[in-house]
Design a protein around this motif. Sequence first.
Motif, PDB file in Angstrom:
ATOM      1  N   TYR A 152     -66.303 -10.807 -45.267  1.00  0.00           N
ATOM      2  CA  TYR A 152     -66.338  -9.742 -45.228  1.00  0.00           C
ATOM      3  C   TYR A 152     -66.596  -8.855 -45.670  1.00  0.00           C
ATOM      4  O   TYR A 152     -66.154  -8.668 -47.270  1.00  0.00           O
ATOM      5  N   PRO A 153     -67.750  -8.172 -45.827  1.00  0.00           N
ATOM      6  CA  PRO A 153     -68.454  -7.589 -46.647  1.00  0.00           C
ATOM      7  C   PRO A 153     -67.636  -6.613 -47.295  1.00  0.00           C
ATOM      8  O   PRO A 153     -67.647  -5.993 -48.477  1.00  0.00           O
ATOM      9  N   ALA A 154     -67.064  -6.242 -46.902  1.00  0.00           N
ATOM     10  CA  ALA A 154     -66.208  -4.763 -46.912  1.00  0.00           C
ATOM     11  C   ALA A 154     -65.343  -4.530 -48.207  1.00  0.00           C
ATOM     12  O   ALA A 154     -65.189  -3.621 -49.078  1.00  0.00           O
ATOM     13  N   ARG A 155     -65.487  -6.269 -48.416  1.00  0.00           N
ATOM     14  CA  ARG A 155     -64.819  -6.468 -49.505  1.00  0.00           C
ATOM     15  C   ARG A 155     -65.532  -6.879 -50.900  1.00  0.00           C
ATOM     16  O   ARG A 155     -64.552  -6.029 -52.366  1.00  0.00           O
ATOM     17  N   LEU A 156     -66.467  -6.581 -51.014  1.00  0.00           N
ATOM     18  CA  LEU A 156     -67.614  -6.062 -51.946  1.00  0.00           C
ATOM     19  C   LEU A 156     -67.787  -5.080 -52.136  1.00  0.00           C
ATOM     20  O   LEU A 156     -68.028  -4.306 -53.471  1.00  0.00           O
ATOM     21  N   LEU A 209     -73.310   8.720 -56.518  1.00  0.00           N
ATOM     22  CA  LEU A 209     -73.374   9.647 -55.690  1.00  0.00           C
ATOM     23  C   LEU A 209     -72.148  10.475 -55.882  1.00  0.00           C
ATOM     24  O   LEU A 209     -70.780   9.548 -56.628  1.00  0.00           O
ATOM     25  N   ASP A 210     -71.367  11.529 -55.505  1.00  0.00           N
ATOM     26  CA  ASP A 210     -70.187  11.893 -55.421  1.00  0.00           C
ATOM     27  C   ASP A 210     -69.744  11.287 -54.590  1.00  0.00           C
ATOM     28  O   ASP A 210     -68.287  11.304 -54.880  1.00  0.00           O
ATOM     29  N   LEU A 211     -69.809  11.281 -53.477  1.00  0.00           N
ATOM     30  CA  LEU A 211     -69.160   9.960 -52.325  1.00  0.00           C
ATOM     31  C   LEU A 211     -70.178   9.804 -51.258  1.00  0.00           C
ATOM     32  O   LEU A 211     -71.464  10.547 -51.174  1.00  0.00           O
ATOM     33  N   ILE A 212     -69.669   8.761 -51.075  1.00  0.00           N
ATOM     34  CA  ILE A 212     -70.124   7.869 -50.285  1.00  0.00           C
ATOM     35  C   ILE A 212     -69.340   7.259 -49.295  1.00  0.00           C
ATOM     36  O   ILE A 212     -67.662   7.449 -49.068  1.00  0.00           O
ATOM     37  N   LEU A 213     -69.714   7.780 -48.295  1.00  0.00           N
ATOM     38  CA  LEU A 213     -69.178   7.607 -46.927  1.00  0.00           C
ATOM     39  C   LEU A 213     -69.110   6.713 -45.733  1.00  0.00           C
ATOM     40  O   LEU A 213     -69.762   6.136 -46.221  1.00  0.00           O
ATOM     41  N   LEU A 214     -67.953   5.593 -45.506  1.00  0.00           N
ATOM     42  CA  LEU A 214     -68.575   4.007 -45.474  1.00  0.00           C
ATOM     43  C   LEU A 214     -67.330   4.047 -43.601  1.00  0.00           C
ATOM     44  O   LEU A 214     -66.087   4.535 -44.162  1.00  0.00           O
ATOM     45  N   GLY A 215     -67.539   3.360 -42.625  1.00  0.00           N
ATOM     46  CA  GLY A 215     -66.563   2.761 -41.858  1.00  0.00           C
ATOM     47  C   GLY A 215     -66.762   1.156 -42.173  1.00  0.00           C
ATOM     48  O   GLY A 215     -67.120   0.816 -42.995  1.00  0.00           O
ATOM     49  N   ILE A 216     -66.339   0.714 -41.235  1.00  0.00           N
ATOM     50  CA  ILE A 216     -66.300  -0.889 -40.930  1.00  0.00           C
ATOM     51  C   ILE A 216     -66.484  -1.142 -39.829  1.00  0.00           C
ATOM     52  O   ILE A 216     -65.763  -0.667 -38.778  1.00  0.00           O
ATOM     53  N   GLY A 217     -66.718  -2.062 -39.416  1.00  0.00           N
ATOM     54  CA  GLY A 217     -66.887  -2.940 -38.588  1.00  0.00           C
ATOM     55  C   GLY A 217     -66.254  -3.927 -38.069  1.00  0.00           C
ATOM     56  O   GLY A 217     -65.134  -4.414 -39.173  1.00  0.00           O
ATOM     57  N   ASP A 218     -65.891  -3.992 -36.336  1.00  0.00           N
ATOM     58  CA  ASP A 218     -64.650  -5.233 -36.453  1.00  0.00           C
ATOM     59  C   ASP A 218     -64.912  -6.652 -37.057  1.00  0.00           C
ATOM     60  O   ASP A 218     -64.407  -7.847 -37.091  1.00  0.00           O
ATOM     61  N   ASP A 219     -66.130  -6.752 -37.454  1.00  0.00           N
ATOM     62  CA  ASP A 219     -66.496  -7.913 -38.564  1.00  0.00           C
ATOM     63  C   ASP A 219     -66.158  -7.886 -39.471  1.00  0.00           C
ATOM     64  O   ASP A 219     -66.098  -8.915 -40.368  1.00  0.00           O
ATOM     65  N   GLY A 220     -65.574  -6.930 -40.353  1.00  0.00           N
ATOM     66  CA  GLY A 220     -66.264  -6.554 -41.864  1.00  0.00           C
ATOM     67  C   GLY A 220     -66.808  -5.847 -42.333  1.00  0.00           C
ATOM     68  O   GLY A 220     -66.898  -5.832 -43.489  1.00  0.00           O
ATOM     69  N   MET A 256     -58.363  -5.606 -54.263  1.00  0.00           N
ATOM     70  CA  MET A 256     -58.614  -3.912 -53.907  1.00  0.00           C
ATOM     71  C   MET A 256     -59.097  -2.845 -55.822  1.00  0.00           C
ATOM     72  O   MET A 256     -58.647  -3.587 -56.766  1.00  0.00           O
ATOM     73  N   SER A 257     -59.409  -1.841 -55.337  1.00  0.00           N
ATOM     74  CA  SER A 257     -59.495  -1.225 -56.836  1.00  0.00           C
ATOM     75  C   SER A 257     -58.540  -0.962 -57.563  1.00  0.00           C
ATOM     76  O   SER A 257     -57.489  -0.056 -56.470  1.00  0.00           O
ATOM     77  N   PRO A 258     -58.916  -0.644 -58.475  1.00  0.00           N
ATOM     78  CA  PRO A 258     -57.145  -0.331 -59.612  1.00  0.00           C
ATOM     79  C   PRO A 258     -57.487   1.426 -58.863  1.00  0.00           C
ATOM     80  O   PRO A 258     -56.169   1.922 -59.019  1.00  0.00           O
ATOM     81  N   HIS A 259     -58.657   1.997 -58.596  1.00  0.00           N
ATOM     82  CA  HIS A 259     -58.072   3.469 -58.384  1.00  0.00           C
ATOM     83  C   HIS A 259     -58.359   3.623 -56.222  1.00  0.00           C
ATOM     84  O   HIS A 259     -58.796   4.321 -56.303  1.00  0.00           O
ATOM     85  N   SER A 260     -57.789   3.007 -56.048  1.00  0.00           N
ATOM     86  CA  SER A 260     -57.940   3.309 -54.974  1.00  0.00           C
ATOM     87  C   SER A 260     -56.226   3.555 -53.995  1.00  0.00           C
ATOM     88  O   SER A 260     -55.101   3.027 -54.522  1.00  0.00           O
ATOM     89  N   GLN A 261     -57.004   4.189 -52.979  1.00  0.00           N
ATOM     90  CA  GLN A 261     -55.772   4.521 -51.725  1.00  0.00           C
ATOM     91  C   GLN A 261     -55.227   4.195 -50.571  1.00  0.00           C
ATOM     92  O   GLN A 261     -56.953   4.621 -50.186  1.00  0.00           O
ATOM     93  N   ILE A 262     -54.540   4.267 -49.750  1.00  0.00           N
ATOM     94  CA  ILE A 262     -54.676   3.945 -48.328  1.00  0.00           C
ATOM     95  C   ILE A 262     -53.536   5.380 -47.967  1.00  0.00           C
ATOM     96  O   ILE A 262     -52.636   5.172 -48.386  1.00  0.00           O
ATOM     97  N   GLU A 263     -54.095   5.551 -47.076  1.00  0.00           N
ATOM     98  CA  GLU A 263     -53.320   6.478 -46.433  1.00  0.00           C
ATOM     99  C   GLU A 263     -53.677   6.341 -44.589  1.00  0.00           C
ATOM    100  O   GLU A 263     -54.616   6.167 -44.458  1.00  0.00           O
ATOM    101  N   VAL A 264     -52.511   6.621 -44.122  1.00  0.00           N
ATOM    102  CA  VAL A 264     -51.467   5.936 -41.723  1.00  0.00           C
ATOM    103  C   VAL A 264     -52.218   7.298 -41.773  1.00  0.00           C
ATOM    104  O   VAL A 264     -50.860   8.300 -42.050  1.00  0.00           O
ATOM    105  N   PHE A 265     -52.378   7.829 -40.882  1.00  0.00           N
ATOM    106  CA  PHE A 265     -52.574   8.758 -40.144  1.00  0.00           C
ATOM    107  C   PHE A 265     -52.449   8.774 -38.290  1.00  0.00           C
ATOM    108  O   PHE A 265     -52.170   8.192 -37.938  1.00  0.00           O
TER     109      PHE A 265
END
Length: 243
Positions: A217-221, A137-148, A1-10
Amino acid sequence: MSPHSQIEVFPDKADLIYRAVEVVLTEAHKALSHRDRFTIALAGGSTPEPLYQALAKQELPWDKVHVFWGDERYVPATDPQSNEGMARRAWLNHVPIPASNIHSIPTSAADPSEAAQQHEQELQSFFGTPSGEFPALDLILLGIGDDGHTASLFPGTPALDVTDRLVTVGSKDGQPRITFTHPLINQARLVLFLVTGASKLPALKAILSSKEDARQYPARLIQPTGSLVWLLDEAAGSGLNLG
């Protein structure tokens, strides 16, 4: 995890989207205040569509908003599978944003690698960055797939190894896609992941683990120099150990 990361669950997707709108607007106003323009790269798939519909109802100085895409299927914008087409129908067709502010990924070249090079040159020209440097870029939106996967960075594919380009050719089931490279994504001031559904939980656990292989699990990159925010609904986040 990035040191500047946060996780929010809704509790549900509606609450997640409400929070996503808040984040986008906050980053937009911050960027407009500091740089007099806001650059955002959009994600495809069904998860962000209600976010785009909500943004269509906001008041922003649209002439100062510049829209990009983190990846695109190699199809025309009129194709039902097009990420650009979805964003136009949900959002961009409903606001007075100048056509020149919509930076489409080209998908008409005979060779997808030529299209990737064209888009890289457009990014370099827009941001004024020389070859070999990665713009922010100021903001990049991403999602993940079931395969990561994220963007069009799929497990075990050559696109994961590209570190000297802004844009490259990804592949899904033999079909080409154009995608930002992970070094470009990691230059963003904020990367915002939107993740919904219980089917994403196994991959999400692996992505957030300190042990799993990023080639699987490429989203780890995605470890941006800026901030990293994960917005999860209860179905995706309930099984995580966030303590």
